[in-house]
Write an enzyme that holds these catalytic residues in place. Structure first.
Site, PDB file in Angstrom:
ATOM      1  N   GLY A 282       0.826  -1.209   0.000  1.00 41.14           N
ATOM      2  CA  GLY A 282       0.000   0.000   0.000  1.00 41.14           C
ATOM      3  C   GLY A 282       0.861   1.260   0.000  1.00 41.14           C
TER       4      GLY A 282
ATOM      5  N   MET B  66       1.019   3.830   2.169  1.00 41.03           N
ATOM      6  CA  MET B  66       1.671   4.095   3.447  1.00 41.03           C
ATOM      7  C   MET B  66       2.679   2.999   3.754  1.00 41.03           C
ATOM      8  SD  MET B  66       0.837   6.957   4.820  1.00 41.03           S
ATOM      9  CE  MET B  66       1.256   6.723   6.540  1.00 41.03           C
TER      10      MET B  66
ATOM     11  N   THR C  48      -3.414   1.504  10.941  1.00 39.38           N
ATOM     12  CA  THR C  48      -4.675   1.182  10.277  1.00 39.38           C
ATOM     13  C   THR C  48      -5.828   1.810  11.061  1.00 39.38           C
ATOM     14  OG1 THR C  48      -3.652  -0.899   9.652  1.00 39.38           O
ATOM     15  CG2 THR C  48      -6.054  -0.748   9.422  1.00 39.38           C
TER      16      THR C  48
ATOM     17  N   PHE D 295       0.283   9.647  12.875  1.00 41.97           N
ATOM     18  CA  PHE D 295       1.691   9.499  13.212  1.00 41.97           C
ATOM     19  C   PHE D 295       2.497  10.763  12.905  1.00 41.97           C
ATOM     20  CE2 PHE D 295       0.742   4.970  13.397  1.00 41.97           C
ATOM     21  CZ  PHE D 295       1.498   4.591  14.493  1.00 41.97           C
TER      22      PHE D 295
ATOM     23  N   HIS E  32      -5.923  24.127   3.476  1.00 44.48           N
ATOM     24  CA  HIS E  32      -5.765  22.884   2.714  1.00 44.48           C
ATOM     25  C   HIS E  32      -6.022  23.106   1.220  1.00 44.48           C
ATOM     26  CE1 HIS E  32      -6.146  21.058   6.720  1.00 44.48           C
ATOM     27  NE2 HIS E  32      -5.533  20.016   6.206  1.00 44.48           N
ATOM     28  N   HIS E  33      -5.638  22.116   0.422  1.00 42.84           N
ATOM     29  CA  HIS E  33      -5.931  22.069  -1.011  1.00 42.84           C
ATOM     30  C   HIS E  33      -7.451  22.069  -1.211  1.00 42.84           C
ATOM     31  CE1 HIS E  33      -7.181  17.930  -0.462  1.00 42.84           C
ATOM     32  NE2 HIS E  33      -6.159  17.843   0.377  1.00 42.84           N
TER      33      HIS E  33
ATOM     34  N   LYS F  14     -10.451  19.085  -0.723  1.00 47.19           N
ATOM     35  CA  LYS F  14     -10.895  18.591   0.584  1.00 47.19           C
ATOM     36  C   LYS F  14     -12.399  18.791   0.736  1.00 47.19           C
ATOM     37  CE  LYS F  14      -9.537  18.811   5.436  1.00 47.19           C
ATOM     38  NZ  LYS F  14      -9.368  17.351   5.480  1.00 47.19           N
TER      39      LYS F  14
ATOM     40  N   GLY G  17     -10.464  17.656  10.314  1.00 45.44           N
ATOM     41  CA  GLY G  17     -10.571  16.882  11.547  1.00 45.44           C
ATOM     42  C   GLY G  17      -9.541  17.327  12.587  1.00 45.44           C
TER      43      GLY G  17
END
Lengths: 257, 257, 257, 257
Positions: B22, B24, B88, B117, B144-145, B148, B154
């Site tokens: 994946g 990440m 996850t 993280f 933000h871009h 969104k 959040g």
């Protein structure tokens, strides 16, 4: 401080100000008067008697006087059992030891001595020291008016040393820097391995930015100080805290926890 | 991490990555390989066997998989006595209780589960919560871009709630605001009494500024995140810490002290 | 202005100040006295005679008075052949037409009327209007002390309108914004399609940021004003320019070229 | 560019890209394909024939190749009557003269050669040069990733020189600076009398701030570049403009008016 609190109610803190005629002292008087939980009961200046402050029932005395009179003031306060908050400069190790000796005889009295009552500056330094261990890179940019004589500022130097100490303790090596081709001074001053840049421009007052960087992100802590009134919230915080803090407290840091 | 440390020496941490295919997971593989004190011993993706990771001697497994497989992975890790670092999503209270139950049988195993993280974001929130009690005013501006969907982000919502809780605990009243004449929306969203502004612009990635103000000064904490690799220093920190932290640790916060 | 210039030499500009006792007027007096190429020859306040200014040989009169007296002052100045720099508010279209009429009879006299003498604010607006046509996204964040009644500020409203007009002229469509899930107010006020956010915090003075974004980059123009003295460089600029600018000049913009 | 415009309608600009396999060239291809008013008709790389581009009907060719082939490409374009937008480096005075010579024979053809297609950087420099004459103080702080070899950056050096030239032209003396006690480097590099500071930190990409100050206010122009795609809006702007700009145009500046 909420408006609901009764101004000068029975539980108001009775405050006296020594050096009330000076620039900082006058600000303290205004700040105490504006605080909902305090009452200004005495203002003492050069030719006034300290005893007035005691007679007025002051519980806490704030001292913004001069190095030549502050020790006598403090000795008298402690003798009288009045707590003291001191912003006057000139406290050598020797003087601090003397104050500790006086306080040993009056274990109920609290004294706070701080070189800087700016909450923002103190928190900036605390946060910087704390962030330092987690980021590969760090640099400091301070910005002041062009009449300032020293570069970098004392606060920037102090921050750099705190950051360098935190990095060393965390086992971090040198900050990465591939510069091979530098016009002298471009990379700033080296303070214990931390680069510090001093900007000087008309219109600025006193500002500092601490920039931390790691893979893909940066964290910036910035402090802007516009006025000497910025010290007042810190002074009021100390006035509130000193009554429950017998003995000597050095620096505003210790009151922020 | 300094270059002097021997790469993959006998004391290197042996790390396996679950979900290695994946986005990440692939970043985690790269980060582990680049870390001087770690060795990537196993990469496990959808059709691979977990048992490979155990056979390869992994001491710590990093899980960036999906909510439907993460619980099985974790159960197996704990059974095997392998520490786990989990990014996850989907950890409900119920799931967390189940993990605690598994760990009760293996008190030597450590598990770190964190929704975020990003060290910078976590420290920003910690510092904001700490500064909140000392400043009369606070506002949040996140940037933000424009792709969104939610506004505010959040992270901004979470920060506002932390700040509001800290103000309440310190007995601070409402933030001062004399606005009587407002074009709808100018003063931002009200999140538990804290104003939050969401800026959207092409070119931006993910940024947030928390501004604190008191008489004569402001303190600003700003976080800029440019890339998902910004999570890697936090993942590596957790890998290093988890071996000495038996039991369940929730959130990166707990590792920063 | 360099120190080498002879103070009050024969070529010094002789300046008088109307409303010299007001806050702005007093600042103008100080600024003129400090300027190397000007001489303060007359200060006129409420009960003084304008004629003093003429007798003192004033070439330029600076008017920071009130809407009820400024028209009489201006009429008299123009009659006397004295140039005028006016910061007093209340200039309607009607009043401006009247001034134009008076000037038609005295084609040698110059008058500068400006609602805002802050060079920084004026340049910020000019640059914003110019950049607007090249960037897909734009938002405005203004920051002020919490005693301000209106949100957004007048300057922010004006900037938003200039930006919106420039976008329209360049054929740009709406700013991209995918927000579907918004807490009311988070995305700011909509001023002609430009989002404007108003931050209020103790410690702030008057600040504004215009953020432009396009693929992979942003351009930010920021203005920080700390003090009403920030208008003085603009006033001095107008005093220097007005002597060579017969007729009416509206706004500081026209003097910046 | 609005979505309403018909993609690849009869009035679409037919664009070919030379060096389409390189990093910049590939970005240009993506940008042209995404632009509502353009059509990508030819991509030419190392082993392809230029003639393909002509046969495909390209009106404008964008060249991001290498200094050793760019001159042949340009000569051919001009001969064919195809407009060219060139981002390849290595244009000496001599080469530019040669291009002018070729264009003299084809007065209908336009060529734009620019060392930097970043709109944000170009506007930052334009605004800085313009503001310079009105502010007593100016300093530059640039921020880059720590792998950069030179400090300050080329853009910062260029900005400092533009600012210094504008100050000289306006008759401004030296920037005020009372520093007497400096740790070496704190005040930055001196570039024609303008102080320039270079910050290096992991996580940063390419950023620059130009700070102007006068009495009571500051004006800051900041550019943040996150990605090489940031050059694309400038390339597209040049593609649109070059068809109506016969002859040679040097630098993106000339297209911004």
């Amino acid at each position: 401080m909420t408006d609901e609190q009764e101004k000068a109610g029975p539980e108001s803190i009775k405050v006296g100000v020594l050096g009330a005629g000076g620039r900082m002292g006058a600000e303290v008087c205004r700040a105490v008067e504006a605080a909902a939980d305090m009452k200004l009961v005495a203002t003492v200046d050069q030719d006034d008697w300290l005893v007035n402050a005691a007679e007025a029932g002051a519980e806490v005395l704030v001292d913004f006087t001069t190095p030549d009179v502050v020790m006598d003031n403090l000795h008298w306060c402690i003798d009288q059992g009045i707590h003291a908050v001191v912003g006057t400069s000139g406290f050598t190790e020797q003087r601090i030891e003397k104050v500790r000796g006086w306080l040993a005889d009056r274990p109920d009295v609290g004294v706070v001595i701080a070189p800087n009552f700016g909450l923002g500056a103190v928190l900036m330094m605390q946060f910087a020291a704390r962030a330092a261990r987690y980021f590969e890179s760090v640099e400091i940019v301070e910005q002041h008016h062009p009449r300032k004589l020293d570069a970098p500022s004392g606060t920037a130097m102090h921050t750099a040393r705190l950051v360098a100490a935190a990095r060393a303790e965390a086992g971090l090596g040198p900050v990465p820097d591939a510069t091979t081709d530098e016009i002298a001074g471009a990379r700033g001053a080296d303070v214990d391995g931390v680069r510090v840049h001093a900007v000087r421009a008309t219109g600025l007052v006193a500002h500092q930015e601490v920039l931390f960087g790691t893979t893909g992100e940066t964290l910036t802590i910035r402090h802007d100080s516009y006025d000497r009134v910025s010290f007042m919230p810190g002074v009021l915080l100390a006035v509130r805290a000193v009554r429950n803090r017998p003995g000597l407290t050095l620096g505003l840091d210790a009151l922020l926890d």
